[in-house]
Motif scaffolding. Structure first.
Motif, mmCIF file in Angstrom:
data_model
loop_
_atom_site.group_PDB
_atom_site.id
_atom_site.type_symbol
_atom_site.label_atom_id
_atom_site.label_comp_id
_atom_site.label_asym_id
_atom_site.label_seq_id
_atom_site.Cartn_x
_atom_site.Cartn_y
_atom_site.Cartn_z
ATOM 1 N N LEU A 99 0.866 -1.177 0.000
ATOM 2 C CA LEU A 99 0.000 0.000 0.000
ATOM 3 C C LEU A 99 0.901 1.224 0.000
ATOM 4 O O LEU A 99 1.697 1.416 0.919
ATOM 5 C CB LEU A 99 -0.906 0.010 1.225
ATOM 6 C CG LEU A 99 -1.891 1.186 1.328
ATOM 7 C CD1 LEU A 99 -2.888 1.159 0.176
ATOM 8 C CD2 LEU A 99 -2.619 1.167 2.670
ATOM 9 N N ALA A 100 0.793 2.029 -1.062
ATOM 10 C CA ALA A 100 1.663 3.198 -1.216
ATOM 11 C C ALA A 100 0.814 4.452 -1.291
ATOM 12 O O ALA A 100 -0.346 4.424 -1.722
ATOM 13 C CB ALA A 100 2.527 3.057 -2.464
ATOM 14 N N ARG A 101 1.415 5.561 -0.878
ATOM 15 C CA ARG A 101 0.734 6.860 -0.933
ATOM 16 C C ARG A 101 1.449 7.767 -1.924
ATOM 17 O O ARG A 101 2.673 7.912 -1.875
ATOM 18 C CB ARG A 101 0.720 7.509 0.455
ATOM 19 C CG ARG A 101 0.107 8.901 0.475
ATOM 20 C CD ARG A 101 0.082 9.495 1.870
ATOM 21 N NE ARG A 101 1.412 9.786 2.406
ATOM 22 C CZ ARG A 101 2.117 10.870 2.109
ATOM 23 N NH1 ARG A 101 1.642 11.777 1.253
ATOM 24 N NH2 ARG A 101 3.306 11.062 2.657
ATOM 25 N N LEU A 127 -5.412 8.694 2.352
ATOM 26 C CA LEU A 127 -4.486 8.231 3.371
ATOM 27 C C LEU A 127 -3.917 9.412 4.135
ATOM 28 O O LEU A 127 -3.768 10.504 3.597
ATOM 29 C CB LEU A 127 -3.336 7.446 2.737
ATOM 30 C CG LEU A 127 -3.700 6.125 2.045
ATOM 31 C CD1 LEU A 127 -2.486 5.582 1.304
ATOM 32 C CD2 LEU A 127 -4.216 5.103 3.050
ATOM 33 N N GLY A 128 -3.550 9.163 5.398
ATOM 34 C CA GLY A 128 -2.844 10.165 6.170
ATOM 35 C C GLY A 128 -1.382 10.233 5.747
ATOM 36 O O GLY A 128 -0.962 9.570 4.795
ATOM 37 N N PRO A 129 -0.578 11.017 6.468
ATOM 38 C CA PRO A 129 0.830 11.172 6.087
ATOM 39 C C PRO A 129 1.586 9.852 6.042
ATOM 40 O O PRO A 129 2.465 9.656 5.211
ATOM 41 C CB PRO A 129 1.386 12.091 7.175
ATOM 42 C CG PRO A 129 0.199 12.783 7.752
ATOM 43 C CD PRO A 129 -0.937 11.827 7.635
ATOM 44 N N HIS A 130 1.256 8.926 6.959
ATOM 45 C CA HIS A 130 1.925 7.638 7.009
ATOM 46 C C HIS A 130 0.874 6.534 6.863
ATOM 47 O O HIS A 130 0.092 6.296 7.794
ATOM 48 C CB HIS A 130 2.695 7.466 8.324
ATOM 49 C CG HIS A 130 3.697 8.549 8.573
ATOM 50 N ND1 HIS A 130 4.771 8.762 7.744
ATOM 51 C CD2 HIS A 130 3.784 9.475 9.553
ATOM 52 C CE1 HIS A 130 5.487 9.777 8.204
ATOM 53 N NE2 HIS A 130 4.902 10.237 9.292
ATOM 54 N N PRO A 131 0.809 5.856 5.715
ATOM 55 C CA PRO A 131 -0.203 4.816 5.553
ATOM 56 C C PRO A 131 0.025 3.664 6.516
ATOM 57 O O PRO A 131 1.134 3.480 7.055
ATOM 58 C CB PRO A 131 -0.009 4.364 4.094
ATOM 59 C CG PRO A 131 1.376 4.767 3.736
ATOM 60 C CD PRO A 131 1.670 5.995 4.540
ATOM 61 N N THR A 132 -1.012 2.874 6.743
ATOM 62 C CA THR A 132 -0.911 1.719 7.625
ATOM 63 C C THR A 132 -1.598 0.544 6.958
ATOM 64 O O THR A 132 -2.586 0.715 6.224
ATOM 65 C CB THR A 132 -1.520 2.017 9.009
ATOM 66 O OG1 THR A 132 -1.301 0.910 9.874
ATOM 67 C CG2 THR A 132 -3.016 2.302 8.923
ATOM 68 N N LEU A 133 -1.091 -0.661 7.189
ATOM 69 C CA LEU A 133 -1.649 -1.870 6.581
ATOM 70 C C LEU A 133 -1.334 -3.047 7.495
ATOM 71 O O LEU A 133 -0.184 -3.241 7.899
ATOM 72 C CB LEU A 133 -1.030 -2.098 5.204
ATOM 73 C CG LEU A 133 -1.549 -3.297 4.396
ATOM 74 C CD1 LEU A 133 -3.027 -3.099 4.017
ATOM 75 C CD2 LEU A 133 -0.706 -3.502 3.135
ATOM 76 N N THR A 134 -2.372 -3.819 7.835
ATOM 77 C CA THR A 134 -2.166 -5.017 8.638
ATOM 78 C C THR A 134 -3.192 -6.061 8.226
ATOM 79 O O THR A 134 -4.125 -5.772 7.469
ATOM 80 C CB THR A 134 -2.256 -4.692 10.148
ATOM 81 O OG1 THR A 134 -1.752 -5.788 10.903
ATOM 82 C CG2 THR A 134 -3.689 -4.380 10.575
ATOM 83 N N GLU A 135 -3.006 -7.290 8.729
ATOM 84 C CA GLU A 135 -3.902 -8.394 8.381
ATOM 85 C C GLU A 135 -4.208 -9.192 9.636
ATOM 86 O O GLU A 135 -3.301 -9.497 10.421
ATOM 87 C CB GLU A 135 -3.232 -9.294 7.336
ATOM 88 C CG GLU A 135 -4.136 -10.415 6.822
ATOM 89 C CD GLU A 135 -3.448 -11.265 5.754
ATOM 90 O OE1 GLU A 135 -3.570 -10.938 4.565
ATOM 91 O OE2 GLU A 135 -2.761 -12.244 6.135
ATOM 92 N N THR A 136 -5.486 -9.519 9.838
ATOM 93 C CA THR A 136 -5.887 -10.319 10.992
ATOM 94 C C THR A 136 -5.881 -11.798 10.634
ATOM 95 O O THR A 136 -5.675 -12.190 9.481
ATOM 96 C CB THR A 136 -7.267 -9.867 11.496
ATOM 97 O OG1 THR A 136 -8.149 -9.643 10.383
ATOM 98 C CG2 THR A 136 -7.143 -8.572 12.289
#
Length: 329
Positions: A99-101, A127-136
């Protein structure tokens, strides 16, 4: 008996990069190589991998030996990116998600063994200044989005049933817009919902999946590595401080691991930070940070140990006289 000659190596600095970076442990290689994604200074993204095979394992020609970084491969050309995250997904199986901004717009790319990196439908929103990505644990992907300009950021979830095509839906309350904070989502190995870290230079708040909150020091940059011993939050103030914190209700109990200042290598301001747990070495956390324009690779094994750090350098098993570029466009 004469010793066999050491193989020749070619060393090179990583390609010039800007903005944020993404780090994750993948599932390729004997123990799962580390995957690092960088934003090129002008166009596209770069990916490098760190060989985590046991010391002494055979190194094919052109590959990095165990404990070293590969050359970089450029992808996603045609756009200048500002920040990026990478995730080893369960889906695919074992595809990499990026995931890129670019500006405030999200861009999603997926790596598969069959097609390498391909663009996919991005999350809807900003997206905000710093994107975030995670997986449950159920394979759902999570990020934080503002549906439109002026609206607060809130967690969004994508059900994996239609993978690789994803449909994102709001999955939690908005993060209070005041004071302004960057949002980081992090999921444990067995979690069905991520924790939230909302941070700024003035302060940070960790909220676990059960809704319990812990106040933390402020940071300009933050990362979370959630391994066998629970979440480890890394907080960098941008100048000289790097703090490792075990958040949550247990952190306040007697005998709990106290916040640990980690020595920073190099000089200058920290402008990017990423971290990942390392599955084959419980208690180990690997970090990559940019400080003063240089990329550093740190390995931390917890209290009572000193982090090991070195300049991030590509090292390939090949003749230094080989004219082919180390980094491939």
């Amino acid at each position: 008996m004469a010793l066999a000659p050491s193989p020749p190596f070619t060393d090179a600095a990583p390609p010039p990069s800007r903005g944020g970076l993404g780090l994750a442990q993948g599932r390729y290689g004997a123990r799962g190589n580390l995957e690092l994604v960088l934003c090129d200074e002008r166009d596209g993204l770069w990916v490098l991998w760190h060989n985590t095979d046991p010391e002494g394992a055979a190194t094919p020609e052109g590959a990095p030996p165990p404990g070293e970084w590969s050359g970089a491969l450029r992808f996603a050309a045609g756009r200048r990116y500002d920040d990026v995250r990478v995730l080893q997904s369960r889906n695919g199986p074992d595809h990499l998600e990026v995931l890129a901004r670019s500006g405030t717009d999200p861009h999603r790319l997926r790596w598969s063994p069959e097609a390498a990196f391909t663009p996919e439908n991005p999350p809807p929103g900003r997206l905000g200044p710093h994107p975030t990505l995670t997986e449950t644990a159920d394979g759902a992907l999570w990020t934080a989005l503002a549906p439109a300009d002026g609206e607060p950021v809130r967690p969004h979830r994508a059900d994996p049933a239609g993978y690789p095509r994803l449909t994102w839906s709001p999955a939690g309350p908005p993060v209070p817009p005041q004071p302004p904070r960057t949002v980081l989502l992090a999921a444990g190995p067995d979690a069905d919902r991520p924790a939230t870290l909302a941070y700024s230079a003035e302060g940070a708040r960790w909220t676990d999946p059960q809704g319990r909150s812990t106040e933390l020091p402020g940071a300009a940059h933050a990362a979370c590595a959630w391994g066998a011993h629970g979440p480890l939050v890394l907080l960098a103030d941008g100048d000289a401080g790097l703090l490792a914190v075990r958040p949550g209700p247990l952190a306040a109990r007697a005998g709990a691991e106290p916040p640990r200042p980690l020595p920073l290598p190099g000089t200058g301001t920290v402008t990017a930070l990423a971290a990942t747990p390392v599955r084959h070495d419980p208690g180990r956390t690997d970090l990559v940070l940019r400080r003063g324009g240089a990329l550093w690779h740190l390995t931390d094994r917890g209290p009572g140990t000193e982090p090991v750090h070195r300049l991030l350098t590509s090292r390939l098993n090949r003749d230094p006289a080989d004219p082919a570029p180390v980094h491939r466009r």
